[in-house]
Structures are given as structure tokens and as C-alpha cells.
Design a protein around this motif. Structure first.
Motif, PDB file in Angstrom:
ATOM      1  N   ILE A 128       0.869  -1.174   0.000  1.00  0.00           N
ATOM      2  CA  ILE A 128       0.000   0.000   0.000  1.00  0.00           C
ATOM      3  C   ILE A 128       0.904   1.222   0.000  1.00  0.00           C
ATOM      4  O   ILE A 128       1.636   1.455   0.963  1.00  0.00           O
ATOM      5  N   GLU A 129       0.867   1.985  -1.070  1.00  0.00           N
ATOM      6  CA  GLU A 129       1.690   3.182  -1.172  1.00  0.00           C
ATOM      7  C   GLU A 129       0.884   4.404  -0.736  1.00  0.00           C
ATOM      8  O   GLU A 129      -0.344   4.372  -0.676  1.00  0.00           O
ATOM      9  N   ARG A 130       1.587   5.464  -0.443  1.00  0.00           N
ATOM     10  CA  ARG A 130       0.938   6.665   0.079  1.00  0.00           C
ATOM     11  C   ARG A 130      -0.154   7.167  -0.848  1.00  0.00           C
ATOM     12  O   ARG A 130      -1.248   7.536  -0.412  1.00  0.00           O
ATOM     13  N   GLU A 163       2.954   5.668  11.237  1.00  0.00           N
ATOM     14  CA  GLU A 163       2.688   4.595  12.189  1.00  0.00           C
ATOM     15  C   GLU A 163       2.813   3.203  11.569  1.00  0.00           C
ATOM     16  O   GLU A 163       3.233   2.256  12.230  1.00  0.00           O
ATOM     17  N   ALA A 164       2.435   3.092  10.306  1.00  0.00           N
ATOM     18  CA  ALA A 164       2.382   1.766   9.686  1.00  0.00           C
ATOM     19  C   ALA A 164       3.659   1.369   8.944  1.00  0.00           C
ATOM     20  O   ALA A 164       4.032   0.195   8.934  1.00  0.00           O
ATOM     21  N   ASP A 165       4.319   2.326   8.320  1.00  0.00           N
ATOM     22  CA  ASP A 165       5.517   2.029   7.529  1.00  0.00           C
ATOM     23  C   ASP A 165       6.729   1.921   8.450  1.00  0.00           C
ATOM     24  O   ASP A 165       7.542   2.843   8.574  1.00  0.00           O
ATOM     25  N   ASP A 169      10.259   2.601   4.080  1.00  0.00           N
ATOM     26  CA  ASP A 169      10.522   2.537   2.638  1.00  0.00           C
ATOM     27  C   ASP A 169       9.428   3.222   1.816  1.00  0.00           C
ATOM     28  O   ASP A 169       9.413   3.140   0.591  1.00  0.00           O
ATOM     29  N   GLY A 170       8.503   3.908   2.497  1.00  0.00           N
ATOM     30  CA  GLY A 170       7.488   4.670   1.786  1.00  0.00           C
ATOM     31  C   GLY A 170       6.276   3.876   1.352  1.00  0.00           C
ATOM     32  O   GLY A 170       5.453   4.375   0.573  1.00  0.00           O
ATOM     33  N   GLU A 176       3.497  -5.249   7.888  1.00  0.00           N
ATOM     34  CA  GLU A 176       3.357  -3.950   8.537  1.00  0.00           C
ATOM     35  C   GLU A 176       1.870  -3.601   8.717  1.00  0.00           C
ATOM     36  O   GLU A 176       1.477  -3.048   9.742  1.00  0.00           O
ATOM     37  N   TRP A 177       1.086  -3.949   7.703  1.00  0.00           N
ATOM     38  CA  TRP A 177      -0.356  -3.695   7.785  1.00  0.00           C
ATOM     39  C   TRP A 177      -0.975  -4.506   8.923  1.00  0.00           C
ATOM     40  O   TRP A 177      -1.787  -3.985   9.692  1.00  0.00           O
TER      41      TRP A 177
END
Length: 216
Positions: A128-130, A163-165, A169-170, A176-177
Motif C-alpha cells: 500500500i503506497e501513500r 505509524e504503519a511504515d 521505505d514509503g 506492517e499492515w
């Protein structure tokens, strides 16, 4: 949406598709055979709103979600894609039951976490990317008829990424999720539809409904 709310109390349903044995579906999902037969009544209703062909097309899916078959939205497109397991542009009864089962109160937390991750992984890269996170936040706000300033949305997205990453690494990977959701269990609240326990459905507004009570 009101057309898809109500109790499916009939004990007699039309014949189920031969390739979708309710006994097999019951063995693969938290649903009972009787519940699957009740779900078939709902499926028949949804699959005949535009074209009566025992298939739910995207327009029919969007009509169920938003009472508008032409409304385009990233959120609805992504949910449809996840329900369309064979990626052939339609949802068959078996896929409908199996996909809906993840929202059952008895479905595993692992399955709910995975489904939620796939929902946000718009480009299906395994991360999941930003930009994906922001697109989904905006899409969900739109369907809730809520508006926030760009700064407020960016603040939500930035806070989530921080908080999640964990490895910086962006992007957010599945582990992580999982860790993020474990620390923020309220994120899974909308992944459970208590009504499925009783087969009183609000399909599938439960994804958007922030007032869904916790199942005890």
C-alpha cells in the motif's frame, strides 16, 4: 440501499446453480446451508436489477451500493474487483458467497486483515503506497458525503504512513499492515457485518457504515 435491507425468512428458494453446491459453499465459509440458500435470494435480486442473467455486473453492483449504476468511484471499483474473483467482469453466486463470507462475524481476523489490505492495494503490487492510501481515503469520504480540507486529508495519510511504515521505505507491506491493524483494531470494525449472523443484510453498505456495532 433500502431495497437490499430486510430479513430473508423464506424457507423455499429457487434452485441453486449446479456448479455452486450449497453444501460445498457451507464447508468453505462460515455460512450454513440454510443461510446460503437465503443469500441466493439476495443474489437473484441483485443479479436481475438490470440484466436477469444470474450474474452481478458492475453496474448492478454499483446500483446496490449507491443507487446509481453509472456512478464511478475507486472504492466501488475496488470492492467489485475483489468480489469478481475470476476477473471476468461479473460476479457469480459462488464468488458472491465466498467474498461476502469475510464479513461474517465468525470469519477469521486474518481473513479480514488480508481483505482490507487488498482493498487498499489499488495497483495490486503487494504494497500500500501513500498515493493509494490517499486515493482510498478521498473515495470513502466522498461516498460518506464528508469533506475535509486537503491539509486534513494529508495529515491523516501522513500519520498513518508514519505509524504503519515501520521500515521507512514509503509503503506498507502485508506484515506492517497486520501489525498496524493489531494496534488499531477499530480499523477492522467495518469488516464485520453482525447481521450476516442472522441473515438480515444491508448489502454492502457495511463497508461504509461506521456505526456497525461490535459483535460479542
Amino acid at each position: 440501499m433500502d431495497a437490499f435491507k430486510g430479513c430473508f425468512c423464506s424457507t423455499k428458494t429457487s434452485k441453486l446453480p449446479r456448479d455452486e453446491d450449497p453444501i460445498i459453499l457451507a464447508s468453505e465459509t462460515p455460512f450454513t446451508v440454510n443461510e446460503i440458500e437465503a443469500l441466493h435470494d439476495l443474489f437473484k435480486k441483485l443479479s436481475s436489477t438490470i440484466v436477469d442473467d444470474d450474474l452481478i455486473h458492475k453496474e448492478e453492483f454499483q446500483l446496490a451500493l449507491f443507487s446509481n449504476s453509472s456512478k464511478q468511484n475507486i472504492f466501488s471499483d475496488r470492492v467489485f474487483d475483489l468480489f469478481d474473483a475470476k476477473h471476468n467482469g461479473v460476479i457469480k453466486f459462488g464468488g458472491f458467497v465466498r467474498s461476502l463470507s469475510v464479513f461474517h462475524p465468525n470469519a477469521s481476523e486474518e481473513d479480514k486483515i488480508t481483505f482490507a489490505f487488498r482493498l487498499y492495494d489499488l495497483r495490486q503490487t503487494g504494497y500500500i503506497e501513500r498515493v493509494e492510501l490517499k486515493e482510498m481515503v478521498l473515495a470513502i469520504l466522498s461516498e460518506l458525503d464528508s469533506t475535509l480540507t486537503d491539509d486534513a486529508v494529508d495529515s491523516i495519510v501522513d500519520k498513518t504512513m508514519i505509524e504503519a511504515d515501520l521500515n521507512g521505505d514509503g509503503r506498507i507491506d502485508p506484515e506492517e499492515w497486520k501489525d498496524f491493524v493489531t494496534k488499531n483494531p477499530s480499523l477492522l470494525k467495518n469488516m464485520t457485518l453482525p447481521y450476516l449472523k442472522e441473515l438480515t443484510l444491508a448489502f454492502p453498505s457495511f463497508v461504509l457504515n461506521t456505526e456497525v456495532p461490535d459483535y460479542k
